[in-house]
Motif scaffolding. Structure first.
Motif, short mmCIF file in Angstrom:
data_model
loop_
_atom_site.label_atom_id
_atom_site.label_comp_id
_atom_site.label_asym_id
_atom_site.label_seq_id
_atom_site.Cartn_x
_atom_site.Cartn_y
_atom_site.Cartn_z
N GLY A 241 19.89 13.57 17.49
CA GLY A 241 19.90 14.04 18.86
C GLY A 241 19.14 13.12 19.80
O GLY A 241 18.67 12.05 19.41
N SER A 242 19.03 13.58 21.05
CA SER A 242 18.39 12.76 22.09
C SER A 242 17.38 13.59 22.88
O SER A 242 17.52 14.81 23.00
N LEU A 243 16.41 12.90 23.41
CA LEU A 243 15.45 13.48 24.35
C LEU A 243 15.10 12.41 25.37
O LEU A 243 15.16 11.21 25.07
N LYS A 244 14.71 12.85 26.56
CA LYS A 244 14.25 11.92 27.58
C LYS A 244 12.86 12.35 28.04
O LYS A 244 12.70 13.46 28.57
N LEU A 245 11.90 11.49 27.83
CA LEU A 245 10.54 11.76 28.26
C LEU A 245 10.31 11.18 29.65
O LEU A 245 10.88 10.15 30.01
N ARG B 14 17.61 2.10 19.88
CA ARG B 14 17.72 3.57 19.99
C ARG B 14 17.00 4.11 21.22
O ARG B 14 17.45 5.08 21.81
N PHE B 15 15.90 3.50 21.58
CA PHE B 15 15.11 3.96 22.73
C PHE B 15 15.27 2.98 23.89
O PHE B 15 15.46 1.78 23.68
N ALA B 16 15.15 3.51 25.11
CA ALA B 16 15.21 2.66 26.29
C ALA B 16 14.18 3.15 27.30
O ALA B 16 14.14 4.34 27.63
N ILE B 17 13.38 2.21 27.78
CA ILE B 17 12.36 2.54 28.79
C ILE B 17 12.87 2.09 30.16
O ILE B 17 13.54 1.05 30.28
N SER B 18 12.56 2.88 31.18
CA SER B 18 13.01 2.55 32.53
C SER B 18 12.03 3.14 33.53
O SER B 18 11.16 3.94 33.15
N ASP C 227 9.61 -2.34 16.55
CA ASP C 227 10.86 -2.63 15.84
C ASP C 227 11.62 -1.37 15.43
O ASP C 227 12.86 -1.35 15.47
N SER C 228 10.90 -0.34 15.08
CA SER C 228 11.56 0.86 14.54
C SER C 228 12.40 1.62 15.56
O SER C 228 13.18 2.48 15.19
N ASN D 294 17.37 8.10 21.76
CA ASN D 294 18.65 8.47 21.15
C ASN D 294 18.58 8.29 19.64
O ASN D 294 17.69 7.61 19.13
N SER D 295 19.54 8.89 18.96
CA SER D 295 19.62 8.76 17.49
C SER D 295 18.27 9.04 16.85
O SER D 295 17.80 8.28 15.98
N LEU D 296 17.67 10.12 17.26
CA LEU D 296 16.32 10.44 16.79
C LEU D 296 16.30 10.71 15.29
O LEU D 296 17.26 11.26 14.72
#
Length: 123
Positions: free
Chosen positions: A16-20, A67-71, A62-63, A84-86
């Protein structure tokens, strides 16, 4: 007064996905780097990602690459972490932190910390 307010954590199934979100106030947002750290039970706090608001430089551990994106949204003084793809190993308390200037990845480099938000990924 410097404040960093983290939000957006929760319980999600693997895949699943989450947005912090990290809302900042009390300092020159565009001159600071904002990082997301996480701490799993019994483990040290590690940097997951960092964004330099002054130069756009980015760091990912690296891990989480791919999968993750910062903005950021400078108008809202907010930094986001799209996850994403938690995986279950992404579980932990996620903190946002700020330091003046360049990006960093060590806890001692950061001057300001927000409260954590819990992310739990079930298998």
């Amino acid at each position: 007064e410097v404040q960093l307010q983290a939000s957006g954590g929760g319980l999600v199934q693997a895949g699943g996905s989450l947005k912090l979100s990290c809302a900042a106030s009390g300092f020159a947002f565009d001159r600071y780097a904002i990082a997301w750290f996480r701490q799993a039970p019994g483990k040290e706090r590690e940097a997951v990602s960092c964004l330099g608001n002054s130069d756009g430089s980015v760091y990912y551990v690296d891990s989480v690459k791919g999968r993750f994106a910062i903005s950021n949204d400078n108008a809202k003084r907010t930094v986001y972490l799209q996850m994403n793809s938690l995986k279950p190993e992404d579980t932990g308390v996620y903190y946002c932190a700020a330091r003046y200037g360049r990006i960093g990845k060590y806890t001692w480099e950061f001057d300001y910390w927000g409260q954590g938000t819990q992310v739990t990924v079930s298998s």
